[in-house]
Design a protein around this motif. Sequence first.
Motif, PDB file in Angstrom:
ATOM      1  N   CYS A  38       0.840  -1.199   0.000  1.00 23.87           N
ATOM      2  CA  CYS A  38       0.000   0.000   0.000  1.00 23.87           C
ATOM      3  C   CYS A  38       0.880   1.256   0.000  1.00 23.87           C
ATOM      4  CB  CYS A  38      -0.865  -0.014   1.261  1.00 23.87           C
ATOM      5  SG  CYS A  38      -1.970   1.405   1.419  1.00 23.87           S
ATOM      6  N   SER A  40       0.536   3.477   1.984  1.00 23.33           N
ATOM      7  CA  SER A  40       0.835   3.704   3.410  1.00 23.33           C
ATOM      8  C   SER A  40       2.113   2.982   3.819  1.00 23.33           C
ATOM      9  CB  SER A  40      -0.331   3.222   4.288  1.00 23.33           C
ATOM     10  OG  SER A  40      -1.503   3.920   3.973  1.00 23.33           O
ATOM     11  N   PHE A  86      -7.539  -3.594   7.535  1.00 22.09           N
ATOM     12  CA  PHE A  86      -6.206  -3.100   7.935  1.00 22.09           C
ATOM     13  C   PHE A  86      -6.208  -2.501   9.336  1.00 22.09           C
ATOM     14  CE2 PHE A  86      -6.194   1.580   7.779  1.00 22.09           C
ATOM     15  CZ  PHE A  86      -7.385   1.857   7.122  1.00 22.09           C
ATOM     16  N   TRP A 191      -6.487  14.433  -6.146  1.00 17.52           N
ATOM     17  CA  TRP A 191      -5.026  14.567  -6.128  1.00 17.52           C
ATOM     18  C   TRP A 191      -4.433  13.178  -5.890  1.00 17.52           C
ATOM     19  CZ3 TRP A 191      -7.941  18.739  -5.663  1.00 17.52           C
ATOM     20  CH2 TRP A 191      -7.412  20.013  -5.889  1.00 17.52           C
ATOM     21  N   GLY A 194      -2.265   7.271  -7.731  1.00 12.78           N
ATOM     22  CA  GLY A 194      -1.830   5.967  -7.237  1.00 12.78           C
ATOM     23  C   GLY A 194      -3.048   5.047  -7.167  1.00 12.78           C
ATOM     24  N   PRO A 195      -2.873   3.880  -6.572  1.00 11.90           N
ATOM     25  CA  PRO A 195      -3.986   2.932  -6.471  1.00 11.90           C
ATOM     26  C   PRO A 195      -5.232   3.541  -5.813  1.00 11.90           C
ATOM     27  CG  PRO A 195      -1.930   1.866  -5.887  1.00 11.90           C
ATOM     28  CD  PRO A 195      -1.601   3.304  -6.082  1.00 11.90           C
ATOM     29  N   ILE A 215      -5.164  14.323 -10.801  1.00  7.04           N
ATOM     30  CA  ILE A 215      -3.944  15.143 -10.771  1.00  7.04           C
ATOM     31  C   ILE A 215      -2.741  14.303 -10.333  1.00  7.04           C
ATOM     32  CG2 ILE A 215      -2.873  17.200  -9.728  1.00  7.04           C
ATOM     33  CD1 ILE A 215      -5.945  17.937  -9.014  1.00  7.04           C
ATOM     34  N   VAL A 218       3.086  11.679 -12.598  1.00  7.93           N
ATOM     35  CA  VAL A 218       3.666  10.430 -13.092  1.00  7.93           C
ATOM     36  C   VAL A 218       2.906  10.054 -14.359  1.00  7.93           C
ATOM     37  CG1 VAL A 218       4.169   8.017 -12.559  1.00  7.93           C
ATOM     38  CG2 VAL A 218       4.318   9.752 -10.756  1.00  7.93           C
ATOM     39  N   ARG A 221       1.035   6.722 -14.952  1.00  6.03           N
ATOM     40  CA  ARG A 221      -0.178   6.549 -14.147  1.00  6.03           C
ATOM     41  C   ARG A 221      -1.335   7.341 -14.754  1.00  6.03           C
ATOM     42  NH1 ARG A 221       1.564   5.782  -7.763  1.00  6.03           N
ATOM     43  NH2 ARG A 221       2.548   3.779  -8.169  1.00  6.03           N
ATOM     44  N   VAL A 261      -2.927  11.440  -1.685  1.00 10.89           N
ATOM     45  CA  VAL A 261      -1.481  11.527  -1.894  1.00 10.89           C
ATOM     46  C   VAL A 261      -0.736  11.126  -0.605  1.00 10.89           C
ATOM     47  CG1 VAL A 261       0.443  13.029  -2.548  1.00 10.89           C
ATOM     48  CG2 VAL A 261      -1.807  13.384  -3.579  1.00 10.89           C
ATOM     49  N   ALA A 284       3.995  21.052  -4.001  1.00  7.25           N
ATOM     50  CA  ALA A 284       4.010  20.086  -2.914  1.00  7.25           C
ATOM     51  C   ALA A 284       3.085  20.460  -1.759  1.00  7.25           C
ATOM     52  CB  ALA A 284       5.430  19.914  -2.402  1.00  7.25           C
ATOM     53  N   GLY A 328      -9.746  11.083   7.363  1.00 10.86           N
ATOM     54  CA  GLY A 328      -9.717   9.960   8.288  1.00 10.86           C
ATOM     55  C   GLY A 328      -9.218   8.647   7.735  1.00 10.86           C
ATOM     56  N   LYS A 373       8.399   4.116  -8.602  1.00 11.19           N
ATOM     57  CA  LYS A 373       7.490   4.244  -9.757  1.00 11.19           C
ATOM     58  C   LYS A 373       8.206   3.838 -11.040  1.00 11.19           C
ATOM     59  CE  LYS A 373       4.772   7.514  -7.219  1.00 11.19           C
ATOM     60  NZ  LYS A 373       5.662   7.479  -6.054  1.00 11.19           N
TER      61      LYS A 373
HETATM   62  P1  NAD Z   1       0.902   6.140  -3.957  1.00 13.51           P
HETATM   63  O1  NAD Z   1       2.084   6.677  -3.233  1.00 13.51           O
HETATM   64  O2  NAD Z   1       1.101   5.065  -4.965  1.00 13.51           O
HETATM   65  O3  NAD Z   1       0.112   7.323  -4.707  1.00 13.51           O
HETATM   66  C1  NAD Z   1       0.241   8.668  -4.406  1.00 13.51           C
HETATM   67  C2  NAD Z   1       0.297   9.430  -5.736  1.00 13.51           C
HETATM   68  O4  NAD Z   1       0.289  10.832  -5.441  1.00 13.51           O
HETATM   69  C3  NAD Z   1       1.566   9.139  -6.534  1.00 13.51           C
HETATM   70  O5  NAD Z   1       1.239   8.684  -7.840  1.00 13.51           O
HETATM   71  C4  NAD Z   1       2.279  10.491  -6.544  1.00 13.51           C
HETATM   72  O6  NAD Z   1       3.011  10.722  -7.741  1.00 13.51           O
HETATM   73  C5  NAD Z   1       1.105  11.462  -6.398  1.00 13.51           C
HETATM   74  N1  NAD Z   1       1.488  12.802  -5.957  1.00 13.51           N
HETATM   75  C6  NAD Z   1       2.615  13.200  -5.308  1.00 13.51           C
HETATM   76  N2  NAD Z   1       2.596  14.534  -5.109  1.00 13.51           N
HETATM   77  C7  NAD Z   1       1.442  14.985  -5.642  1.00 13.51           C
HETATM   78  C8  NAD Z   1       0.881  16.281  -5.784  1.00 13.51           C
HETATM   79  N3  NAD Z   1       1.508  17.365  -5.302  1.00 13.51           N
HETATM   80  N4  NAD Z   1      -0.314  16.401  -6.416  1.00 13.51           N
HETATM   81  C9  NAD Z   1      -0.952  15.306  -6.931  1.00 13.51           C
HETATM   82  N5  NAD Z   1      -0.447  14.044  -6.828  1.00 13.51           N
HETATM   83  C10 NAD Z   1       0.728  13.902  -6.192  1.00 13.51           C
HETATM   84  O7  NAD Z   1      -0.101   5.687  -2.812  1.00 13.51           O
HETATM   85  P2  NAD Z   1      -1.591   5.056  -2.739  1.00 13.51           P
HETATM   86  O8  NAD Z   1      -1.474   3.623  -2.433  1.00 13.51           O
HETATM   87  O9  NAD Z   1      -2.411   5.479  -3.894  1.00 13.51           O
HETATM   88  O10 NAD Z   1      -2.095   5.793  -1.419  1.00 13.51           O
HETATM   89  C11 NAD Z   1      -2.380   7.178  -1.457  1.00 13.51           C
HETATM   90  C12 NAD Z   1      -2.486   7.737  -0.055  1.00 13.51           C
HETATM   91  O11 NAD Z   1      -3.613   7.138   0.606  1.00 13.51           O
HETATM   92  C13 NAD Z   1      -1.268   7.444   0.839  1.00 13.51           C
HETATM   93  O12 NAD Z   1      -0.984   8.573   1.628  1.00 13.51           O
HETATM   94  C14 NAD Z   1      -1.768   6.335   1.743  1.00 13.51           C
HETATM   95  O13 NAD Z   1      -1.087   6.308   2.972  1.00 13.51           O
HETATM   96  C15 NAD Z   1      -3.202   6.745   1.906  1.00 13.51           C
HETATM   97  N6  NAD Z   1      -4.111   5.717   2.413  1.00 13.51           N
HETATM   98  C16 NAD Z   1      -4.995   6.107   3.365  1.00 13.51           C
HETATM   99  C17 NAD Z   1      -5.896   5.214   3.878  1.00 13.51           C
HETATM  100  C18 NAD Z   1      -6.918   5.643   4.878  1.00 13.51           C
HETATM  101  O14 NAD Z   1      -7.470   4.835   5.607  1.00 13.51           O
HETATM  102  N7  NAD Z   1      -7.235   6.932   4.942  1.00 13.51           N
HETATM  103  C19 NAD Z   1      -5.871   3.884   3.434  1.00 13.51           C
HETATM  104  C20 NAD Z   1      -4.969   3.526   2.415  1.00 13.51           C
HETATM  105  C21 NAD Z   1      -4.077   4.456   1.910  1.00 13.51           C
END
Ligand code: NAD
Length: 386
Positions: A38, A40, A86, A191, A194-195, A215, A218, A221, A261, A284, A328, A373
Amino acid sequence: MKAAVWTGNFKIEVQDKPKPSITNKHDALLRVTSTAICGSDLHLYGGYMPGMEKGDIMGHEFMGIVEDVGEDVTTIKKGDRVVACFDIACGHCGQCNNKLFSECDVTNSSDAQEDLYGHRTAGLFGFSHMTGGYAGGQADFARVPFADVNLIKVPSSLTDQQVLFLSDILCTAWHAMELGEVKKGDVVAIWGAGPVGLLAVQCAQFRGAKRVILIDNVKYRLEYASQKLPGVELLDFGEHNTVKRLKEMVPNGPDVCIEAVGFHYAKTLLSKAEMLVGLQTDPADIINELIISCRKGGIVSIVGVYAATCNRFMIGPLMEKNLTMRAGQTPCQKYWDELLGYIESGKLDPTFIISHEPALTEATKMYKLFNDKQDGCLKVIMHPTA
Ligand code: NAD
Ligand code: ZN
């Protein structure tokens, strides 16, 4: 048993670890069949979040077959095929009764912990000693506390790939929708491609959003999103200032702005001049971008993970624009029945995000690909072979 363990910043090794056992009457022991990496996990991998110890087993997205249950477990039995949640909840406290399982107030159990801010919690799998130090599920076997609450049985007609993301990210994308109250006709900006962001696009389209803007910088993606999620509009922040470009695309601002993000990408602070101008944010400064961009009276929904302080937070536009801001960790259990129903009926198919599916023994390489990536990496599912 084999497990992917943290051995230092940017270091994951596959090591032999003792097989876990039932330690509480409410536990189940799983033989893991599939486990994912993940976004995370990247916060831990890169050392952005404290509390990891050498040898900690990673992973909070996993599923498998129940090998054994403690004597207090009533709804789960040996041989069941299940997905784990999780975040670990007790199922009995006030928070769990209100379905806010991710904020469980568990007491009276050796599985009760104190979190970073001194709140009681049952913790998270594979997520550092700040959240209980639970062994994660990137392993041949895993112990699941409060098995009746934290496991969902899945039908044999569905593959691991279809249901694994009920452990976290499909529920998280849905949580982003619920926090943002995404509904038919909305304009939604997301924003992060990612997945989580890609599944959020799928969920927003499913809920009838009129426009969905994704947004990231990469390129592979963004390109993948436009192939798999027809209709999505792209904003490459490598080529455009996010706030300015979004204003051109949606002059009054999106109804809902979703942050998928997370804090380790948010590295810089705004200068005073930039804060006054507002439109000149550094790419950022992600949360501030959402606040500035959102339409007046709109909703900012944050599921990207943030720890402690981050950014010079723009309280001004938040207040002046009558924004609602919600954030959250996801109470997956709250959404399980509904989302499993959508998967079964074919209305939601999260499998399109899977890019790599190796054996667990490839974990070291897979963490690097996902973090850096490379090789078109989007979502990695690993299979233990025990
Ligand atoms: P990931 O790191 O693969 O995706 C994040 C994406 O954000 C990347 O593609 C990155 O290039 C992009 N990014 C970076 N800076 C950016 C910006 N300024 N503007 C727009 N995009 C930007 O991760 P993921 O698996 O997709 O997870 C995303 C987030 O969700 C992580 O922070 C993760 O911890 C969080 N998450 C939260 C929960 C929850 O319960 N709230 C559960 C799972 C994941
Ligand atoms: Zn996760």
